[in-house]
Scaffold this motif. Structure first.
Motif, PDB file in Angstrom:
ATOM      1  N   SER A   1      31.424  31.334  40.300  1.00 35.66           N
ATOM      2  CA  SER A   1      31.910  32.021  41.494  1.00 35.66           C
ATOM      3  C   SER A   1      33.368  32.435  41.330  1.00 35.66           C
ATOM      4  O   SER A   1      33.750  33.553  41.685  1.00 35.66           O
ATOM      5  N   CYS A   2      34.164  31.545  40.782  1.00 33.64           N
ATOM      6  CA  CYS A   2      35.586  31.841  40.562  1.00 33.64           C
ATOM      7  C   CYS A   2      35.757  32.999  39.581  1.00 33.64           C
ATOM      8  O   CYS A   2      36.573  33.897  39.792  1.00 33.64           O
ATOM      9  N   VAL A   3      34.981  33.001  38.511  1.00 35.58           N
ATOM     10  CA  VAL A   3      35.056  34.063  37.505  1.00 35.58           C
ATOM     11  C   VAL A   3      34.675  35.403  38.128  1.00 35.58           C
ATOM     12  O   VAL A   3      35.342  36.417  37.933  1.00 35.58           O
ATOM     13  N   ARG A   4      33.600  35.415  38.909  1.00 38.02           N
ATOM     14  CA  ARG A   4      33.160  36.664  39.534  1.00 38.02           C
ATOM     15  C   ARG A   4      34.168  37.155  40.576  1.00 38.02           C
ATOM     16  O   ARG A   4      34.427  38.356  40.690  1.00 38.02           O
ATOM     17  N   ASN A   5      34.750  36.227  41.343  1.00 35.14           N
ATOM     18  CA  ASN A   5      35.782  36.616  42.312  1.00 35.14           C
ATOM     19  C   ASN A   5      37.018  37.167  41.612  1.00 35.14           C
ATOM     20  O   ASN A   5      37.633  38.125  42.079  1.00 35.14           O
ATOM     21  N   ALA A   6      37.395  36.560  40.502  1.00 38.02           N
ATOM     22  CA  ALA A   6      38.548  37.046  39.735  1.00 38.02           C
ATOM     23  C   ALA A   6      38.275  38.447  39.190  1.00 38.02           C
ATOM     24  O   ALA A   6      39.146  39.326  39.238  1.00 38.02           O
ATOM     25  N   ALA A   7      37.066  38.676  38.684  1.00 25.26           N
ATOM     26  CA  ALA A   7      36.710  40.006  38.175  1.00 25.26           C
ATOM     27  C   ALA A   7      36.740  41.037  39.295  1.00 25.26           C
ATOM     28  O   ALA A   7      37.219  42.162  39.107  1.00 25.26           O
ATOM     29  N   SER A   8      36.280  40.648  40.468  1.00 26.10           N
ATOM     30  CA  SER A   8      36.315  41.545  41.619  1.00 26.10           C
ATOM     31  C   SER A   8      37.755  41.890  41.992  1.00 26.10           C
ATOM     32  O   SER A   8      38.074  43.055  42.275  1.00 26.10           O
ATOM     33  N   LEU A   9      38.625  40.895  41.970  1.00 30.78           N
ATOM     34  CA  LEU A   9      40.045  41.136  42.258  1.00 30.78           C
ATOM     35  C   LEU A   9      40.655  42.086  41.231  1.00 30.78           C
ATOM     36  O   LEU A   9      41.378  43.025  41.586  1.00 30.78           O
ATOM     37  N   VAL A  10      40.373  41.864  39.961  1.00 27.63           N
ATOM     38  CA  VAL A  10      40.890  42.745  38.908  1.00 27.63           C
ATOM     39  C   VAL A  10      40.423  44.178  39.154  1.00 27.63           C
ATOM     40  O   VAL A  10      41.218  45.118  39.086  1.00 27.63           O
ATOM     41  N   ASN A  11      39.159  44.356  39.477  1.00 20.20           N
ATOM     42  CA  ASN A  11      38.635  45.703  39.695  1.00 20.20           C
ATOM     43  C   ASN A  11      39.251  46.369  40.923  1.00 20.20           C
ATOM     44  O   ASN A  11      39.505  47.575  40.919  1.00 20.20           O
ATOM     45  N   ARG A  12      39.511  45.598  41.971  1.00 19.86           N
ATOM     46  CA  ARG A  12      40.200  46.168  43.150  1.00 19.86           C
ATOM     47  C   ARG A  12      41.614  46.593  42.778  1.00 19.86           C
ATOM     48  O   ARG A  12      42.093  47.648  43.218  1.00 19.86           O
ATOM     49  N   LEU A  13      42.290  45.777  41.970  1.00 20.90           N
ATOM     50  CA  LEU A  13      43.647  46.137  41.539  1.00 20.90           C
ATOM     51  C   LEU A  13      43.638  47.347  40.615  1.00 20.90           C
ATOM     52  O   LEU A  13      44.548  48.182  40.670  1.00 20.90           O
ATOM     53  N   VAL A  14      42.623  47.464  39.767  1.00 18.48           N
ATOM     54  CA  VAL A  14      42.501  48.643  38.904  1.00 18.48           C
ATOM     55  C   VAL A  14      42.427  49.894  39.764  1.00 18.48           C
ATOM     56  O   VAL A  14      43.168  50.864  39.545  1.00 18.48           O
ATOM     57  N   LYS A  15      41.554  49.884  40.767  1.00 17.84           N
ATOM     58  CA  LYS A  15      41.425  51.046  41.661  1.00 17.84           C
ATOM     59  C   LYS A  15      42.736  51.323  42.384  1.00 17.84           C
ATOM     60  O   LYS A  15      43.157  52.477  42.522  1.00 17.84           O
ATOM     61  N   PHE A  16      43.399  50.263  42.867  1.00 15.77           N
ATOM     62  CA  PHE A  16      44.667  50.417  43.573  1.00 15.77           C
ATOM     63  C   PHE A  16      45.704  51.099  42.684  1.00 15.77           C
ATOM     64  O   PHE A  16      46.353  52.068  43.100  1.00 15.77           O
ATOM     65  N   TYR A  17      45.866  50.613  41.457  1.00 18.92           N
ATOM     66  CA  TYR A  17      46.886  51.180  40.575  1.00 18.92           C
ATOM     67  C   TYR A  17      46.511  52.564  40.053  1.00 18.92           C
ATOM     68  O   TYR A  17      47.390  53.385  39.810  1.00 18.92           O
ATOM     69  N   GLU A  18      45.222  52.837  39.896  1.00 15.70           N
ATOM     70  CA  GLU A  18      44.817  54.193  39.515  1.00 15.70           C
ATOM     71  C   GLU A  18      45.200  55.181  40.615  1.00 15.70           C
ATOM     72  O   GLU A  18      45.721  56.264  40.335  1.00 15.70           O
ATOM     73  N   GLU A  19      44.963  54.793  41.871  1.00 10.84           N
ATOM     74  CA  GLU A  19      45.307  55.665  42.996  1.00 10.84           C
ATOM     75  C   GLU A  19      46.819  55.763  43.196  1.00 10.84           C
ATOM     76  O   GLU A  19      47.347  56.838  43.436  1.00 10.84           O
ATOM     77  N   LYS A  20      47.499  54.622  43.099  1.00 16.99           N
ATOM     78  CA  LYS A  20      48.944  54.590  43.358  1.00 16.99           C
ATOM     79  C   LYS A  20      49.724  55.389  42.318  1.00 16.99           C
ATOM     80  O   LYS A  20      50.685  56.079  42.659  1.00 16.99           O
ATOM     81  N   THR A  21      49.324  55.281  41.058  1.00 13.75           N
ATOM     82  CA  THR A  21      50.088  55.931  39.984  1.00 13.75           C
ATOM     83  C   THR A  21      49.503  57.271  39.563  1.00 13.75           C
ATOM     84  O   THR A  21      50.107  57.971  38.749  1.00 13.75           O
ATOM     85  N   GLN A  22      48.346  57.619  40.128  1.00 12.32           N
ATOM     86  CA  GLN A  22      47.648  58.842  39.708  1.00 12.32           C
ATOM     87  C   GLN A  22      47.442  58.856  38.187  1.00 12.32           C
ATOM     88  O   GLN A  22      47.555  59.881  37.536  1.00 12.32           O
TER      89      GLN A  22
END
Length: 96
Positions: free
Chosen positions: A26-47
């Motif tokens: 569960s911890c591993v899957r939650n961490a992967a989900s967090l990483v993917n949310r941050l990836v989307k955030f930084y892709e949008e923020k930095t274009q």
């Protein structure tokens, strides 16, 4: 001995296959989900969709969170210890 589960994840654009302990899945899957949310955030923020640049920002963000957490935890522990010392000093006045 703990049983290992297969855990297939997608981090950004990278597929990862792991064997994880049942207790950690569960911890591993939650961490992967967090990483993917941050990836989307930084892709949008930095274009910027360059995986190396985006993952570097994600790694920096998560490292900073860990350092801030450690710092705040140590400060909180120091404050609790100081208050405990004050309380012990006050109760020492009433010792028989």
């Amino acid at each position: 001995m703990s049983h290992k589960l297969p855990c297939n994840l997608l981090l950004g654009i990278q597929a990862i296959s792991l064997q994880v302990n049942v207790e950690e899945e569960s911890c591993v899957r939650n961490a992967a989900s967090l990483v993917n949310r941050l990836v989307k955030f930084y892709e949008e923020k930095t274009q910027n969709s360059d995986p190396n640049a985006v993952m570097a920002l994600v790694a920096l963000d998560l490292a900073m969170c860990g350092i801030k957490f450690d710092t705040e935890t140590k400060e909180l522990l120091n404050n609790v210890e100081a208050e405990n010392e004050q309380l012990l000093a006050m109760t020492a006045k009433f010792a028989i």
